[in-house]
Every structure is written in structure tokens, then in C-alpha cells.
Design an enzyme around this catalytic site. Structure first.
Site, short mmCIF file in Angstrom:
data_model
loop_
_atom_site.label_atom_id
_atom_site.label_comp_id
_atom_site.label_asym_id
_atom_site.label_seq_id
_atom_site.Cartn_x
_atom_site.Cartn_y
_atom_site.Cartn_z
N TYR A 1 0.86 -1.24 0.39
CA TYR A 1 -0.07 -0.31 -0.12
C TYR A 1 1.01 1.38 0.10
O TYR A 1 0.57 2.19 -1.02
CB TYR A 1 -1.19 -0.39 1.70
CG TYR A 1 -1.87 1.24 1.43
CD1 TYR A 1 -3.39 1.03 0.23
CD2 TYR A 1 -1.76 2.09 1.67
CE1 TYR A 1 -4.10 2.03 0.29
CE2 TYR A 1 -2.36 3.25 1.62
CZ TYR A 1 -3.87 2.73 0.78
OH TYR A 1 -4.79 4.45 0.32
N ASP B 1 -18.03 3.47 -8.38
CA ASP B 1 -16.79 4.05 -7.23
C ASP B 1 -16.80 5.24 -8.21
O ASP B 1 -16.04 5.32 -8.73
CB ASP B 1 -15.08 2.84 -7.46
CG ASP B 1 -13.85 3.42 -6.78
OD1 ASP B 1 -14.10 4.26 -6.06
OD2 ASP B 1 -13.16 2.94 -6.44
N HIS C 1 -16.05 1.07 -4.04
CA HIS C 1 -14.60 1.29 -3.89
C HIS C 1 -13.86 -0.44 -3.07
O HIS C 1 -13.57 -0.62 -2.98
CB HIS C 1 -14.33 2.26 -3.28
CG HIS C 1 -12.89 2.55 -2.81
ND1 HIS C 1 -11.42 2.86 -4.31
CD2 HIS C 1 -11.65 2.51 -1.79
CE1 HIS C 1 -10.87 3.33 -4.20
NE2 HIS C 1 -10.46 2.83 -2.77
#
Length: 720
Positions: free
Chosen positions: A482, A646, A681
Site C-alpha cells: 500500500y 466507484d 471502492h
């Protein structure tokens, strides 16, 4: 003497070679949909930038809808031919099918908790009166819509517990609706509140609640920019149009993110206002005094500062102001500005994540991304260290001030999350709930290593796999990362990753710069003009796994979502030869335009924007995945994943990246995009869709690594 292992090894090698040849032939036959180029030229700081696929940003156009349908037809046709796709789905379904229980909490006369019987698309809220009460369904999100794509967001109760307000998300959107419920008869009390985004629900006594939202944007609500957040107060029994605007109307109050919450004793309203995802201003209002005014606590955005709790007029603030690893300070609400702050729990070398409950503070520290919990009283006296069940991640210990018992959870990469009942006075705990999962965690191991990044910085990484792994360079490996927004990746069990490891897979998670594992300095070291550090850390993690023979480039996949999707996109365009498979999910991939969509401008602390300066523009253009796909280069097998609803990271990022890859790929590896319809999302995605997504991701990965059959096929079948 014959080597009894030689024949199986030769057979496996031949099988993999045969499968790779077959895959190459299949990939040669792939015909991608025609994606029209309609050049739009922007000039930034004297540089012309051509965007051939700007038209894909229009999520409401018939042309975009047709493109999505055409791409999905190609993708799902390819995925349907993976011979073990159904086997993976079967095993994921089998493993997923166990009861899951959330941490209990008390409201009024009831104890509430979430529960999923195993394969329910959405978890259900249950309640019971007292410890021996009969469980009953309070709120079942599976009934919100026929296809289970409407999910529960927030759930908040009035002081007496007799009224609840809850928000719902439809199709995965960040836009929410709020319903108000009578908790005794479970009936809706008044009209639904609409057009609410990025909001909590915070009650004031039994009278009403605070919530936040933006003015409804002109144009598409899925992609139009939202940048002025406002705080409202809704009084029960009145229409939404009469809700009081508390903060955000004046030009001086314009901020991208505004939240309001009431202290447990209902004395103070706390307002946080921010222009980005890092740094906030803080204000308080004394609700016990009708004539009180909004009082500033901190008026700059140089820190992240929040009111953690209060005792009368004494405020306890959590802050990283001059304390990158966080600390707790106390101050009197009459004079709350920073010159009056007094350290309560000082900063240490480890990152602090505190909670309060039962009249105590619980200081959870991350020590190399592993939990350690210390208990203090409200005078700041150290009580004890809580010895956790093992090495991993704990969460919880929070609760109301008068609670007699608290709960916490514990998990790591090999062990499913379990709940424990904690006695805060004695410091003892006992198991409250433990899942029964068809997975033998004793057969797996996790180890933490430290490796050197490009500039010599030591980066921690947790590597999980079956015990007795043969370090032969041929283990299918997923490297997940990430590296942004102060988010910490701590050890936690994942059903999907368990299936991956059952197949002999290695799962590796480095704690990259840009994350929060080592505090604000670690975060800042991966932002803006230092963002390349994050990619270098990830690349170095891949090189470590290869050097140590966990895997090799032919058996390595890289994966990440959202900011992690950017990580994957940048890594695969900078070092396409390093991995066999790339899996960017809901990624931020157009770095020159991300800030023009929805709340994207709020990410500028981490990224900077192309409008900031020539230097920032050139830096972003230098790594922006959409702008760094080079014609004639051989890219790894790529499965881009996104959702058509999203509105956090709009799907146009993924659409344009996939179009660029398909137009310029020189290699034989497929570059596909899987677009989940009526999905956002990620939050609230139905279980059935989640299982299908993982089956496709793991199937695509193994298939493109050359596996014609599953390394470890499931031994049992699920009966209908």
C-alpha cells in the site's frame, strides 16, 4: 538407485512448459475491443500532454457503457477458460462458510453485535437483553436490496438507546442515506435524510444528531468534484431542509473534510476541519452553555489532532504535533490552545494508537507493525501491560466510561480473528468467541524480515506460507503493498490469502514508506517529491524474495488496491520484467488529473498536484502509470479490477490505464480489465461477489504463471 522424486519433478516441469505454451497461444488469440482515440491536449507549464482516452471519464455516456460491456465480455470469456476457476471458487466458498461475530457493545437495555452465518452477503445486526437474553435480529442489510448491493454504513444510538440512526450505501457509492429507527418496535420514525457523504452520525442526548455532507454536485455524482464539506445538525421530528448548518458556510470555513462529534457526557461538540487527508484544524463548543461560541483548539493544519476523551472540562487530545509517533496531552477546555497543553502520555519510539473505556486509557503501540498494549488511569498512572494472546494485531479495548467489561480482538496472518472479554480492573481476559474455520493454521508460518531499499533504508516485511516451504525459486508468490496515507498494514487473517497459501503460495507484505507503521516521518518519507521511495521499497521487496529463492520473476505477482493500485501501476511500468503478473485494483492511475474527480484533491498531501509547480508536474508525469505505458514494451499479465460505481477512485483511472496497455503491449501476456457492475471502492461488497473476484484473481495469477492444474486441488465438494 533411482531418484523417486525425479519423475514428478520432470512431469511438473513439462506440465508448466506445456501450459505456458498453451497460454501463449491463447493470449495471441486475444482480441481486445477497439478503443477509439480522441486526443485531448492539455498544456501544463509549457508541456503538451495528450490524453487519448479522456472520453472514458464520462461515466454516464453510452459510449463508455458500451466499452465497459465489451471489455467485460473479453475478460470473462478469458477467465471462463481457466480450468480450475470453479475449484478456486468452491474452496473459497467452503472456507468462507463459517460464523463471524463482531465486537459487542451496549446501548440502552441491549447488547448489540454483528453476525454473519457464513455466506450471507451482508452481516446482520443482532441484539439481546442482558447476558442471558434471547438473540433477535435488529437490522438485516440483506433485505435492503434484492441483489444485496445496498450495505449498512454507520449505526449510532441516542443517549437512552431508544432511537437509532443508520446510513446505507447503494451500489458501493460513497453517497449515503440516513434512516431513523425506533429501537423498541424497529420501525422507521421519519423521512429519510439524503445526499450525505463522508459522514459519521453523532448524537446529542436524545434530541438529534450531527452529520456531514457536500452540496450535491452538478453533473455526475460519481465523478464530479466535491470540495466544500459542511456540518449539519438534525433535530428529530423535523424535515432535513430545516437542519441547522453548523460549520462550513463561511468562506473561512471552507474545507474538504469536516466532521463533528459529541463527547460521551454530551458537554462538548468537537469539530475537525481539513483540506487534505493529513492535517486538521480543531474546534470545540460547550453545549452546556447556549451562548457559547466555537472555540479554536488548533488553527493550523500542520498536525493531526483530535479530542480522545474528556473528564469534566479537562480535554485529552491525541496529537502528532511535534510528536511524529503520536502522544496524548491534556488541557482545560477554557483555554485549549497548544501553549497550554501538558503531556499526559508522552511520545515514544513506537507509534501510539490509543482508546478509552471503563475509565482507563489503553495505549496500543505498533512495535515493528506488531501490537503492544499498555493501560493507564485518568491520572496518567501506568497500570499494566496487557499480555496479548500472541504476536499479531489487537483491536478494541474501547467502551463507555461506566463499562464494567470491555472486548478486544486478536489476529495475525495465520490465525482468524477471535474475541476476548477483558476485565479492566483486574487486567485479566478470557476467550469470548473463537471462529471455527476449515483451515489448519498450525501448518503455516509467518516470519518478519528486514531488507534494504534502494537508498539503504531498512524495510520490514512479513512473509507467510506453508511450513516446510522449499526455497527453490518456483513458489507462486503474491507481493501485496500500500504505502500511503499514513495507513499501517498490520498482521491480520484473510480467508482469501488462506486459500492462496493452501495452493503452496507465498504471501508477502512489506511496510513501505508512506504508511503509518513508524509515524509521521515514515509517512512523509513516501509523499509528494518522495513518492518514488515507496516504489523503490516495493521493488526491493520483490528483489529480496527472488534473491532468497522464495520465488522468481516467473512466479511473482504484485497486488494492491486504491493507493496500492498506483503502487502496482508504477512498479509494473518501471520494472515490467520483475514480475509475471500485475493486479492493480481500483487504482489511482492518472496522476495528472486525479485531483479533478470527486474528493481527489484531498489527496494532495500525499501526492501533490500537477498544478502545484513545474517540478511537481514533471515528477508526477514521471511516474503516473497512465502516462508511462510505452509502446513496444513487454508488460506482465495484467488484470485491472475496478467497480463502475466507484466514486472514491473513479473507474476512469482504470479504464484509461487498461486502454493504454492494450494499445501498446508488445508481449504475449494478456492485459485485461474486470469491471464489477453496481459496485464501488470495495466497502459493502456482497460476499458472493467478493468470492467470485478472488477466484478470478487467483485463477488468472496461477494460469499466467503456467499452472495447468491447481497445485493443491480441494479434496471435497460443496453440496447444493
Amino acid at each position: 538407485m533411482k531418484n523417486k522424486f525425479l519423475i514428478p519433478i520432470l512431469f511438473l516441469s513439462a506440465l508448466l512448459v506445456s501450459c505456458k505454451e498453451e497460454n501463449q497461444q491463447n493470449n495471441k488469440n486475444l482480441k481486445y475491443p477497439k478503443t477509439d482515440k480522441k486526443p485531448v491536449i492539455d498544456t501544463l507549464f509549457g508541456t503538451a500532454v495528450t490524453d487519448n482516452y479522456r472520453w472514458l471519464e464520462d461515466d454516464r455516456s453510452a459510449a463508455t457503457e458500451a466499452w465497459v460491456q465489451a471489455e467485460n465480455e473479453v475478460t470473462f470469456d478469458y477467465l471462463s477458460k481457466i480450468p480450475y476457476r470453479d475449484q478456486l471458487k468452491e474452496r473459497l466458498t467452503q472456507l468462507w462458510n463459517y460464523e463471524k461475530v463482531g465486537t459487542p457493545y451496549k446501548e440502552g437495555e441491549y447488547t448489540y453485535f454483528s453476525k454473519n452465518d457464513g455466506l450471507q452477503n451482508q452481516s446482520v445486526i443482532y441484539r439481546k437483553k442482558g447476558e442471558m437474553g434471547i438473540e433477535e435480529v435488529f437490522l438485516d442489510p440483506n433485505t435492503f436490496s434484492k441483489d444485496a448491493t445496498t450495505s449498512l454504513g454507520s449505526l449510532s444510538f441516542s443517549k437512552d438507546g431508544k432511537t437509532a440512526a443508520y446510513s446505507i450505501s447503494e451500489g458501493g457509492s460513497d453517497w449515503r442515506k440516513i434512516m431513523v429507527l425506533d429501537t423498541e418496535n424497529k420501525t422507521i420514525k421519519e423521512d429519510t435524510l439524503v445526499d450525505i457523504k463522508f459522514s459519521g452520525i453523532s448524537w446529542y442526548k436524545n434530541e438529534g444528531f450531527y452529520y456531514s455532507s457536500y452540496d450535491k454536485p452538478k453533473g455526475s455524482e460519481l465523478s464530479a468534484k466535491t470540495d466544500q464539506h459542511k456540518l449539519y445538525y438534525h433535530k428529530l421530528g423535523t424535515p432535513q431542509k430545516k437542519d441547522a448548518l453548523i460549520f462550513g458556510e463561511k468562506a473561512s470555513e471552507k474545507h474538504r473534510y469536516v466532521s463533528g462529534y459529541v463527547t460521551e457526557d454530551n458537554r462538548y461538540l468537537v469539530i475537525s476541519a481539513a483540506t487534505s487527508t493529513s492535517g486538521n484544524k480543531l474546534f470545540i463548543k460547550d453545549l452546556s452553555n447556549p451562548n457559547s461560541v466555537l472555540k479554536p483548539v488548533i488553527t493550523t493544519i500542520e498536525s493531526d489532532t483530535y479530542v480522545l476523551d474528556n473528564s469534566g472540562s479537562t480535554l485529552y487530545l491525541q496529537t502528532n504535533l511535534n510528536a511524529p509517533n503520536q502522544k496524548i496531552v491534556r488541557v482545560d477546555a477554557a483555554n485549549p490552545t497548544q501553549e497550554n497543553w501538558v503531556d499526559f502520555i508522552p511520545e515514544t519510539e513506537n507509534v501510539l494508537q490509543p482508546t478509552t473505556g471503563a475509565g482507563y486509557f489503553f495505549a496500543e503501540y505498533m512495535v515493528n507493525a506488531v501490537s503492544k498494549v499498555l493501560q493507564y488511569n485518568f491520572e496518567g498512572t501506568f497500570i499494566r501491560e496487557i499480555k496479548l494472546p500472541g504476536i499479531g494485531s489487537s483491536a478494541g479495548f474501547g467502551g463507555k466510561a461506566d463499562a464494567k467489561e470491555l472486548y478486544f480482538s486478536f489476529t495475525n496472518y495465520n490465525t482468524p480473528s477471535s474475541l476476548y472479554l477483558f476485565n479492566p480492573k483486574e487486567g485479566t481476559y478470557s476467550p469470548y468467541w473463537k471462529p471455527v474455520v476449515d483451515f489448519n493454521s498450525d501448518g503455516y508460518t509467518s516470519s518478519q524480515v528486514f531488507y534494504s531499499s534502494k537508498d539503504g533504508t531498512k524495510i520490514p516485511m512479513l512473509i507467510s506460507h506453508k511450513k516446510g516451504l522449499d526455497l527453490n525459486g518456483k513458489n507462486p508468490t503474491i507481493l501485496y503493498g500500500y504505502g500511503g496515507f499514513n495507513i499501517s498494514l498490520t498482521p491480520s487473517f484473510s480467508l482469501a490469502n488462506a486459500v492462496w497459501m493452501e495452493q503452496g503460495g507465498v504471501y508477502a507484505v512489506p511496510n513501505l514508506r508512506g504508511g503509518g507503521e513508524y509515524g509521521k516521518k515514515w509517512h512523509d518519507a513516501g509523499t509528494q517529491m518522495k513518492k518514488q521511495n515507496v516504489f523503490d521499497d516495493f521493488i526491493a521487496a520483490a528483489e529480496y524474495l527472488i534473491a532468497e529463492k522464495y520465488t522468481s520473476s516467473g512466479y511473482l505477482a504484485i497486488r494492491g488496491g486504491s493507493n496500492g493500485g498506483l503502487l502496482v501501476g508504477a512498479t509494473m511500468t518501471q520494472r515490467p520484467e520483475l514480475m509475471k503478473v500485475a493486479l492493480p485494483a481500483v487504482g489511482v492511475l492518472d496522476m495528472l488529473r486525479y485531483h479533478t474527480f470527486t474528493a481527489g484533491a484531498g489527496w494532495a498531501y500525499d501526492y501533490g498536484t500537477a498544478n502545484d509547480s513545474k517540478e511537481m508536474f514533471e515528477y508526477l508525469k514521471g511516474y503516473s502509470p497512465v502516462h508511462n505505458v510505452i509502446k513496444g514494451r513487454r508488460y506482465p499479465a495484467t488484470l485491472v479490477t475496478t467497480g463502475d460505481h466507484d466514486d472514491r477512485v473513479v473507474p476512469a483511472h482504470s479504464f484509461k490505464f487498461a486502454a493504454e496497455l492494450q494499445a501498446k503491449q508488445a508481449g504475449e501476456s494478456p492485459v485485461l480489465i474486470r469491471i464489477e457492475t453496481n459496485a464501488g471502492h470495495g466497502a459493502g461488497t456482497p460476499v458472493a461477489k467478493t468470492i467470485e473476484q478472488y477466484a478470478d484473481i487467483f485463477g488468472f495469477t496461477l494460469f499466467n504463471m503456467g499452472f495447468k492444474e491447481l497445485p493443491n486441488p480441494p479434496k471435497t465438494n460443496i453440496k447444493p
